[in-house]
Every structure is written in C-alpha cells, then in structure tokens.
Design a protein around this motif. Structure first.
Motif, short mmCIF file in Angstrom:
data_model
loop_
_atom_site.label_atom_id
_atom_site.label_comp_id
_atom_site.label_asym_id
_atom_site.label_seq_id
_atom_site.Cartn_x
_atom_site.Cartn_y
_atom_site.Cartn_z
N ALA A 294 0.71 -1.44 -0.17
CA ALA A 294 -0.02 -0.05 0.19
C ALA A 294 0.87 1.18 -0.01
CB ALA A 294 -0.87 0.02 1.26
N THR A 295 0.37 2.32 -0.25
CA THR A 295 0.84 3.55 0.07
C THR A 295 -0.05 4.37 1.22
OG1 THR A 295 -0.46 4.65 -1.63
CG2 THR A 295 1.99 3.88 -2.29
N ARG A 296 0.66 5.25 1.69
CA ARG A 296 0.26 6.17 2.82
C ARG A 296 -0.80 7.23 2.06
NH1 ARG A 296 2.15 11.45 5.76
NH2 ARG A 296 0.39 11.98 4.25
N LEU A 297 -1.86 7.66 2.74
CA LEU A 297 -2.81 8.41 2.21
C LEU A 297 -2.27 9.62 2.00
CD1 LEU A 297 -6.22 7.13 3.59
CD2 LEU A 297 -5.22 6.61 1.17
N ASP A 298 -2.74 10.60 1.11
CA ASP A 298 -2.49 11.59 0.89
C ASP A 298 -3.49 12.71 0.90
OD1 ASP A 298 -0.71 14.15 0.88
OD2 ASP A 298 -0.40 13.90 -1.45
N CYS A 299 -4.28 12.75 1.88
CA CYS A 299 -5.52 13.67 1.85
C CYS A 299 -5.54 14.94 2.62
CB CYS A 299 -6.72 12.87 2.39
SG CYS A 299 -6.91 11.10 1.44
N ASP A 300 -6.46 15.78 2.60
CA ASP A 300 -6.23 17.08 3.18
C ASP A 300 -6.07 16.88 4.69
OD1 ASP A 300 -6.40 18.41 0.88
OD2 ASP A 300 -8.73 18.97 1.17
N ASN A 301 -6.71 15.74 5.28
CA ASN A 301 -6.65 15.77 6.81
C ASN A 301 -5.85 14.39 7.07
OD1 ASN A 301 -8.56 17.60 7.29
ND2 ASN A 301 -10.41 16.20 6.50
N SER A 302 -4.99 13.84 6.20
CA SER A 302 -4.27 12.70 6.54
C SER A 302 -3.15 13.18 7.41
CB SER A 302 -3.52 12.21 5.21
OG SER A 302 -4.51 11.82 4.18
N PRO A 303 -3.05 12.40 8.70
CA PRO A 303 -1.90 12.54 9.66
C PRO A 303 -0.33 11.87 9.00
CG PRO A 303 -3.17 10.57 10.28
CD PRO A 303 -3.93 11.22 9.16
N ASP A 304 0.39 12.42 9.27
CA ASP A 304 1.74 11.79 9.11
C ASP A 304 2.24 10.54 9.80
OD1 ASP A 304 2.66 13.92 7.23
OD2 ASP A 304 3.34 15.28 8.38
N SER A 305 1.22 9.63 9.71
CA SER A 305 1.39 8.18 10.25
C SER A 305 0.37 7.41 9.88
CB SER A 305 1.11 8.60 11.95
OG SER A 305 -0.18 8.78 12.26
N VAL A 306 0.56 6.06 9.87
CA VAL A 306 -0.48 4.87 9.77
C VAL A 306 -0.76 4.12 11.18
CG1 VAL A 306 0.43 4.88 7.56
CG2 VAL A 306 1.41 3.08 9.25
N PHE A 307 -1.81 3.66 11.14
CA PHE A 307 -2.30 3.38 12.56
C PHE A 307 -2.22 1.74 12.36
CE2 PHE A 307 -4.80 2.24 16.22
CZ PHE A 307 -4.27 2.97 17.18
N LEU A 308 -2.07 0.97 13.40
CA LEU A 308 -1.64 -0.52 13.06
C LEU A 308 -2.73 -1.03 14.02
CD1 LEU A 308 -0.64 -3.16 12.15
CD2 LEU A 308 1.31 -2.85 13.68
N GLU A 309 -3.64 -1.92 14.03
CA GLU A 309 -4.30 -2.83 14.82
C GLU A 309 -4.10 -4.36 14.61
OE1 GLU A 309 -8.89 -4.00 15.90
OE2 GLU A 309 -8.49 -2.57 14.37
N VAL A 310 -3.88 -4.95 15.59
CA VAL A 310 -3.61 -6.47 15.65
C VAL A 310 -4.36 -7.16 16.47
CG1 VAL A 310 -1.67 -7.92 15.91
CG2 VAL A 310 -0.98 -5.85 15.05
N ARG A 311 -4.99 -8.45 16.06
CA ARG A 311 -5.73 -9.33 16.70
C ARG A 311 -5.09 -10.78 16.59
NH1 ARG A 311 -11.40 -7.40 17.68
NH2 ARG A 311 -11.52 -5.26 16.89
N PHE A 312 -5.35 -11.40 17.79
CA PHE A 312 -4.94 -12.89 17.70
C PHE A 312 -6.04 -13.47 18.14
CE2 PHE A 312 -3.19 -16.70 19.72
CZ PHE A 312 -2.43 -17.40 18.65
N GLU A 313 -6.43 -14.55 17.33
CA GLU A 313 -7.85 -15.42 17.53
C GLU A 313 -9.16 -14.53 17.79
OE1 GLU A 313 -6.55 -18.46 20.01
OE2 GLU A 313 -5.57 -19.68 18.62
N GLY A 314 -9.03 -13.25 17.27
CA GLY A 314 -10.28 -12.49 17.23
C GLY A 314 -10.07 -11.53 18.41
N ARG A 315 -9.16 -11.44 19.33
CA ARG A 315 -9.02 -10.48 20.37
C ARG A 315 -7.61 -9.47 20.19
NH1 ARG A 315 -11.58 -12.07 25.34
NH2 ARG A 315 -12.44 -14.17 25.08
N VAL A 316 -8.08 -8.24 20.32
CA VAL A 316 -6.92 -7.37 20.30
C VAL A 316 -5.85 -7.66 21.37
CG1 VAL A 316 -6.27 -4.58 20.65
CG2 VAL A 316 -8.36 -5.37 19.50
N VAL A 317 -4.56 -7.74 20.83
CA VAL A 317 -3.45 -8.22 21.52
C VAL A 317 -2.49 -7.11 21.43
CG1 VAL A 317 -3.60 -10.36 21.32
CG2 VAL A 317 -2.43 -9.42 19.60
N ASN A 318 -1.37 -6.99 22.58
CA ASN A 318 -0.32 -6.13 22.52
C ASN A 318 0.92 -6.79 21.99
OD1 ASN A 318 1.44 -4.19 23.35
ND2 ASN A 318 0.89 -3.94 25.35
#
Length: 336
Positions: A294-318
């Motif tokens: 992918a590429t990072r979005l470049d919209c008017d409101n796009s932050p200078d970051s991407v956000f990552l969410e990770v789940r293991f067997e359906g549960r959000v994990v650290n």
C-alpha cells in the motif's frame, strides 16, 4: 508524467527487494541458515545458549552459533566493522584471538555485535547485513584437551545501548514485524504504544510515524510505501464510516485488512490511513512479510502516520516489543 514513471520504478524495485526485517539478523555462518546453536548439553556438559555455562565454567551472556572451521562468516547486521580481539591479546590464545565488532547503523543504530573467532577478509569499513566478512577459526586451537569434542562454533554477543541483551530471537525464529512505513526504518511510534485512537473508531493499536518522502530528483514530496508487517492474505479494504446515504465516501476513509498465514496463522492486521496497491484488488491475495502492499494516504486531513491494529484469534493483543524490535519472541497469549 515523469513523476508517475519515477514512482512506478520505485514500486517495481521495492517489490523485488521488500523491506528489511527490523530486529531480525541475517545468517551468520556457512550453511547454518537457521543460526542453530551448538548442542546443549555438549559432550563436556557445557551449553551454547544464552546465559549458560561454557567449557571454562564461565557463564556467558552470548550464544554459540554452530559453525565449522573454514566456513564463511557473514555480517548479521548492517554497520561499521572493526577488528576485535576476543581473548584480550593473550599470547597463549593468539591463534583464536581474532574477531569482529560491528557497530550498527540504519535500523540497527544503537546496537553492536561481537563475533569470535573469525579470520577477517578485511579490517574495517561499512558492511551490509549478509555481506561475507571472513571465515571461522578453530576456537580451541590453543587447547589440546577436551574441547576438541565440543561442536565447532563462533560466539556471538549482542549489545543494545552498551548493554548485553539476549540475541536468541533476533537470530532464530525471529517474529518481529519488520519495517512498516518506508520513511520510518525503526517503526518509531507517535505517543504511547498500544493506545486507543478515536480517529479510527476507538480501536487500540500503534500510531506509527510515516512522513512524506522528498526524493532528490523530484520537485514535490511523494507518499511513502507501506510494507506488510506479517505474512498473510489481503482480505479487502477497511472503510470506517458512511455518509447519510450509507455510502463509503471520503479520501481519508481507507485502510487494508490482512489475515495471517504460516508463522502468523491466527493473526489479523488492520492498517488505517493507507491505500492498497492497485493490483491487489478486492479479493484474497497472498503476500509475504515485508512486501510493499500500500501507500500512505495523502488527503487534506491525512496524518503523518499510519495506525496498526493487531488481533490474535479475534482478540486485540499487545505486541509492542515485536513492532519496535525490542524482543522478537512471540508473546504467550492467554488461552480463553
């Protein structure tokens, strides 16, 4: 037109090269592709694992990677290489008193690796991870007794900010995610790790810095590429919200969903503020870890970051440690 061709060339090169696996060392010796350690216990009862007793009776905060005399030695990390004497210039051990110290650069800034005993092919300069730098010596050439039955090896120590750390899971079964954003080689986080972010429906995860890239031969900055943090299959796009008619609209309303395979089986990854590669499409597509997806979005409101969410067997994990490469051992998640 020139800019589009340039960006296409960058993508083609990236597809062949991919991103380096942040925190994961390359092969150290000859045909030992998995960086296997010598036997534990070995013939004399000693062990080559981290913080275990060696033949001398000393507890060593390093590891012994199996390696036969004369086999090629490779730089496990990128950095500046220096000659080093592992036995402190002791005359009686001079035949084995040759080694290398590599002070990390790039992704490995702040780290240092010591390898002994190695006959170097050259004595300094910059090396890339995987470069051949010498050949293994007989570590026990000065001793006519006992230790000749010990499995041949080279000893490796890993330092971080000057302190010895366990290199085991940086060498073997390395489960760090690797670099995620092209402009952030060390996965630098913005704010607290594993935090809730209301911009993305209050999901919990990691805000990874992802600045625009200024190429020398381009007049304007370009969006950075995003690399897959796991091996998996892309399932489709993530659209966070709809308009009054139930339609998904908005430049910044985009992301990508990945289901893990192989070592990452059971994991799910969601990346927000990114736009999937055009050829990935909407069906399932198998991808390898480190592949530009992918590429990072470049919209008017796009932050200078991407956000990552990770789940293991359906549960959000650290999994903060394997994102930042502080520890590349997969956590033992509780069974529910």
């Amino acid at each position: 037109m020139k800019s589009r061709v340039f960006h296409l060339l960058i993508l083609i090169v990236a597809l062949f090269v991919g991103a380096d696996a942040l925190g994961c060392m390359k092969k150290v010796c000859g045909n030992n592709a998995q960086n296997e350690f010598r036997r534990c216990p070995d013939t004399d009862g000693s062990c080559g694992n981290y913080h275990t007793e060696r033949s001398s009776g000393e507890i060593i905060d390093g590891v012994d990677v199996r390696c036969h005399v004369g086999e090629p030695i490779y730089a496990p990390i990128e950095g500046e290489m220096y000659f080093w004497r592992p036995f402190g210039n002791k005359r009686e051990k001079s035949c084995a008193d040759h080694g290398v110290r590599i002070e990390g650069t790039g992704q490995w800034q702040g780290y240092a690796v010591h390898i002994s005993s190695v006959k170097l092919s050259f004595y300094g300069g910059h090396v890339e991870a995987g470069d051949e730098i010498g050949e293994a010596l007989n570590r026990y050439c000065f001793n006519d007794r006992g230790q000749h039955d010990v499995e041949p090896h080279v000893e490796i120590k890993l330092y971080k900010e000057g302190k010895l750390i366990d290199p085991t899971h940086h060498l073997q079964n390395c489960m760090c995610t690797g670099q995620i954003c092209e402009s952030n080689s060390r996965n630098t986080l913005l704010g607290d790790p594993f935090k809730t972010d209301k911009r993305f429906n209050g999901v919990r995860g990691w805000d990874i810095e992802c600045q625009m890239i200024n190429d020398d031969n381009e007049d304007s900055p370009r969006v950075p590429m995003i690399y897959s943090p796991i091996a998996g299959e892309t399932v489709g796009r993530i659209r966070l919200f709809t308009d009054g008619n139930g339609a998904y609209t908005g430049c910044d309303n985009d992301g990508i969903f990945i289901v893990g395979i192989d070592d990452w089986l059971g994991f799910e990854v969601r990346l927000y503020n990114v736009k999937a590669r055009a050829d990935i499409g909407f069906g399932r597509k198998r991808i390898v870890q480190g592949e530009p997806i992918a590429t990072r979005l470049d919209c008017d409101n796009s932050p200078d970051s991407v956000f990552l969410e990770v789940r293991f067997e359906g549960r959000v994990v650290n999994i903060t440690d394997i994102i930042t490469a502080d520890n590349c051992k997969m956590p033992n998640f509780p069974v529910f």
